[in-house]
Design a protein around this motif. Sequence first.
Motif, PDB file in Angstrom:
ATOM      1  N   ASP A  26       0.799  -1.238   0.000  1.00 19.50           N
ATOM      2  CA  ASP A  26       0.000   0.000   0.000  1.00 19.50           C
ATOM      3  C   ASP A  26       0.831   1.288   0.000  1.00 19.50           C
ATOM      4  O   ASP A  26       1.796   1.407   0.764  1.00 19.50           O
ATOM      5  CB  ASP A  26      -0.873   0.070   1.254  1.00 19.50           C
ATOM      6  CG  ASP A  26      -1.586  -1.215   1.570  1.00 19.50           C
ATOM      7  OD1 ASP A  26      -1.563  -2.133   0.755  1.00 19.50           O
ATOM      8  OD2 ASP A  26      -2.156  -1.285   2.667  1.00 19.50           O
ATOM      9  N   GLN A  42       4.213   0.583   2.169  1.00 14.40           N
ATOM     10  CA  GLN A  42       4.455  -0.685   2.853  1.00 14.40           C
ATOM     11  C   GLN A  42       5.608  -1.377   2.131  1.00 14.40           C
ATOM     12  O   GLN A  42       5.526  -1.620   0.924  1.00 14.40           O
ATOM     13  CB  GLN A  42       3.190  -1.553   2.804  1.00 14.40           C
ATOM     14  CG  GLN A  42       2.082  -1.060   3.703  1.00 14.40           C
ATOM     15  CD  GLN A  42       2.402  -1.331   5.165  1.00 14.40           C
ATOM     16  OE1 GLN A  42       2.302  -2.451   5.634  1.00 14.40           O
ATOM     17  NE2 GLN A  42       2.795  -0.287   5.887  1.00 14.40           N
ATOM     18  N   ASP A 145      -5.220   0.821   9.534  1.00 14.68           N
ATOM     19  CA  ASP A 145      -5.129   1.741   8.398  1.00 14.68           C
ATOM     20  C   ASP A 145      -5.743   3.116   8.695  1.00 14.68           C
ATOM     21  O   ASP A 145      -6.640   3.585   7.981  1.00 14.68           O
ATOM     22  CB  ASP A 145      -5.763   1.123   7.136  1.00 14.68           C
ATOM     23  CG  ASP A 145      -5.252  -0.282   6.855  1.00 14.68           C
ATOM     24  OD1 ASP A 145      -4.137  -0.593   7.307  1.00 14.68           O
ATOM     25  OD2 ASP A 145      -5.964  -1.067   6.205  1.00 14.68           O
TER      26      ASP A 145
HETATM   27  C1  FRU Z   1      -3.828  -3.774   2.621  1.00 11.61           C
HETATM   28  C2  FRU Z   1      -3.220  -4.180   3.950  1.00 11.61           C
HETATM   29  C3  FRU Z   1      -3.590  -3.217   5.063  1.00 11.61           C
HETATM   30  C4  FRU Z   1      -2.473  -3.401   6.053  1.00 11.61           C
HETATM   31  C5  FRU Z   1      -1.281  -3.599   5.136  1.00 11.61           C
HETATM   32  C6  FRU Z   1      -0.226  -4.521   5.661  1.00 11.61           C
HETATM   33  O1  FRU Z   1      -3.125  -4.265   1.532  1.00 11.61           O
HETATM   34  O2  FRU Z   1      -3.584  -5.506   4.290  1.00 11.61           O
HETATM   35  O3  FRU Z   1      -4.867  -3.424   5.613  1.00 11.61           O
HETATM   36  O4  FRU Z   1      -2.313  -2.308   6.897  1.00 11.61           O
HETATM   37  O5  FRU Z   1      -1.795  -4.109   3.917  1.00 11.61           O
HETATM   38  O6  FRU Z   1       0.896  -4.530   4.815  1.00 11.61           O
END
Ligand code: FRU
Length: 466
Positions: A26, A42, A145
């Motif tokens: 993300d 991420q 999130d």
């Molecule tokens: C979405 C997600 C989020 C989480 C993150 C972890 O792709 O699952 O909900 O914070 O990725 O990497």
Amino acid sequence: MSEVEQNDEDYTVHYHLRAPHGLINDPNGLVYFNNQYHVFFQWNPEGTTHANKTWGHAVSSDLIEWDYLRPALEPTDWFDKDGCYSGSAFEKDGKLYLFYTGNVRNVDGERESYQCLAISEDGIHFEKKGPLFDHPNNYTAHLRDPKIWQEKDGYWMILGAQTHDLKGTTIVYRSTDLLNWSFEGEFMGALSDFGYMWECPDVLKLPNKDVFVFSPQGLEAKGDLYQNIFQTGYMLGEVKAGKFIPDKENFVEMDRGFEFYAPQSFKDNNGRTIVFGWMGAMVPEVEEAVPTIKEGWIHHLTLPREIKIDGDQLLQQPVEELKELRLQSFDLLKDISQKDRIELSTPEQEMNCSWNEAPASFTWNFRNEVTVIYEAAEKRITVERTNWLTGERETRSVNLTRSLETVQLFLEDSSMEIYLNQGAEVFSLRYFNDNRTNEWQWKDENWKDHLADLSVHELKRTIQFK
Ligand code: FRU
């Protein structure tokens, strides 16, 4: 930071934001701060699996050229030891606040989630402040999130959540100082049968319209809809005192392609609302088969898209700045009538096509791989590619509300974004084909009637790791 050698044979992308190595998912903490665009993401710097999530960090002054900085957040504390999960940024009094979810597996292997804060003066070095509050008991530990937005009555934070009967929802908190937060309930009445978890919620404030974007998990495919492992969509409406009142209970998928997921928006210094998404979410076996894993990296972000509202339609348009990527431009209008194929010199391309009158049906094939089919009677667009795990052709389709007027297409060695009718519909997809060529082919001729523009631009490689 170790770097991966690339060569021209591989599937790398050169103008979509990717991580130097490892896995990216993300987009996080998008913000324009101290005269720079900041994209956090991420990032697993240690491998191509979903583990060791840090916040990678790239900055740009123009959304074109990117510099990579050291990770802003790493999973080094008790409250985020199993991952600094997704979240958002907010500027206050010249400081940058990052809100993120600390993911923890406790001694019994159970999940714990903490909504955490980190603050920075320079936008580069962040001081973690730890968890901000306890959660109410009505939800499972799938709470994550945080996305912040501002209203007249203070700052609001929305979180993706799951009820104990395993239904996806979102909850909100309010604050007047970004430090102390009070729980204010659910953001929107629950929709029936709408997935077991909603991830990455976002609230976009556009002139005369608010937009609620979220990424539900667990929707069943229905005709053309919900064909991917997870979905992302939006509803238009109005936010009033921390509650979303939708115009219609109509969840519209934001992207009709194969991989788009977990987008995030921000407002830049010109007041534009810009979104980056992740390309993206895949079924685990398909993800494990992505050929770039051999090259030490996987996935990338979408191009930055400016969001506008036209009546009850959301438009997503590649930001104006992307024109700076153009190296050489070719006007194909003059000699296209004699041809059924063209050969391009590089895989990094943009194509713009528009018609003065509704076009006839067509089938285009790009790079011996992606087929775009338009069926004029139904105003139906279908995009077809080969699944790199099964070898089967697979499709995604949508019926447009108006006849096709414009196509803007961005192509890379293993990636494509197709914007239709000024961004009223978008298809994003990856493709991996050893026999890809630089050729574009078409079978039908009548689509060339009424063409107003058909131009191709070779694009610059702005992201390279050597
Ligand atoms: C979405 C997600 C989020 C989480 C993150 C972890 O792709 O699952 O909900 O914070 O990725 O990497």
